[in-house]
Design a protein around this motif. Structure first.
Motif, PDB file in Angstrom:
ATOM      1  N   TYR A  11      10.242 -11.911 -12.425  1.00  0.00           N
ATOM      2  CA  TYR A  11      10.663 -10.672 -11.782  1.00  0.00           C
ATOM      3  C   TYR A  11       9.564  -9.616 -11.855  1.00  0.00           C
ATOM      4  N   ALA A  12       8.852  -9.549 -12.973  1.00  0.00           N
ATOM      5  CA  ALA A  12       7.783  -8.558 -13.131  1.00  0.00           C
ATOM      6  C   ALA A  12       6.660  -8.795 -12.126  1.00  0.00           C
ATOM      7  N   ASN A  13       6.432 -10.045 -11.748  1.00  0.00           N
ATOM      8  CA  ASN A  13       5.376 -10.359 -10.796  1.00  0.00           C
ATOM      9  C   ASN A  13       5.852 -10.301  -9.350  1.00  0.00           C
ATOM     10  N   ALA A  14       7.153 -10.190  -9.130  1.00  0.00           N
ATOM     11  CA  ALA A  14       7.682 -10.147  -7.765  1.00  0.00           C
ATOM     12  C   ALA A  14       7.408  -8.770  -7.179  1.00  0.00           C
ATOM     13  N   GLU A  15       6.491  -8.730  -6.245  1.00  0.00           N
ATOM     14  CA  GLU A  15       6.096  -7.463  -5.636  1.00  0.00           C
ATOM     15  C   GLU A  15       5.611  -7.759  -4.226  1.00  0.00           C
ATOM     16  N   THR A  16       6.212  -7.099  -3.243  1.00  0.00           N
ATOM     17  CA  THR A  16       5.844  -7.309  -1.852  1.00  0.00           C
ATOM     18  C   THR A  16       5.688  -5.965  -1.169  1.00  0.00           C
ATOM     19  N   ASP A  33       1.980 -10.168  -0.691  1.00  0.00           N
ATOM     20  CA  ASP A  33       2.932 -10.772  -1.621  1.00  0.00           C
ATOM     21  C   ASP A  33       2.223 -11.081  -2.933  1.00  0.00           C
ATOM     22  N   ARG A  34       2.771 -10.591  -4.023  1.00  0.00           N
ATOM     23  CA  ARG A  34       2.175 -10.889  -5.325  1.00  0.00           C
ATOM     24  C   ARG A  34       2.510 -12.326  -5.690  1.00  0.00           C
TER      25      ARG A  34
END
Length: 115
Positions: A11-16, A33-34
């Protein structure tokens, strides 16, 4: 416990970021997209590139990443992306190598984060 840690790590790496800019009178869409702790992938109009973009700097206000860590001697340019998280703004700089006779390029537009 491991499952909870894995969930929070992913979740911490989920970044768009969904960004738009105008070029020659036409609106273009670009998505970042991360994919890992230190990389993003870039998609133009839903077509994604395979190469990863390395994160150069990140904090609560700014995100800076690009393809500046290429190991190829034949590269003609590199590109850096700046995202202002507070103003929902992005800028892209395409910088050509010194032996090139091409002008550097700047793209600017709006950018929204989604999860």
């Amino acid at each position: 416990m491991t499952l909870i840690f894995l969930f929070f790590t992913l979740y911490a790496n989920a970044e768009t970021y969904h960004c738009q800019y105008q070029i020659k009178g036409k609106i273009q869409n670009i998505k970042f997209d991360r994919t890992s702790h230190s990389h993003f992938k870039k998609c133009y109009e839903n077509v994604c590139e395979n190469s990863g973009l390395s994160i150069i700097h990140v904090d609560n206000k700014d995100l800076i990443f690009g393809d500046v860590y290429q190991n190829e001697k034949s590269i003609k340019y590199f590109r850096i992306y700046f995202i202002d998280k507070e103003k929902n703004f992005f800028k892209s700089l395409k910088i050509f190598m010194p032996e090139s006779n091409l002008d550097n390029e700047v793209i600017e537009g709006n950018c929204q984060k989604s999860n």
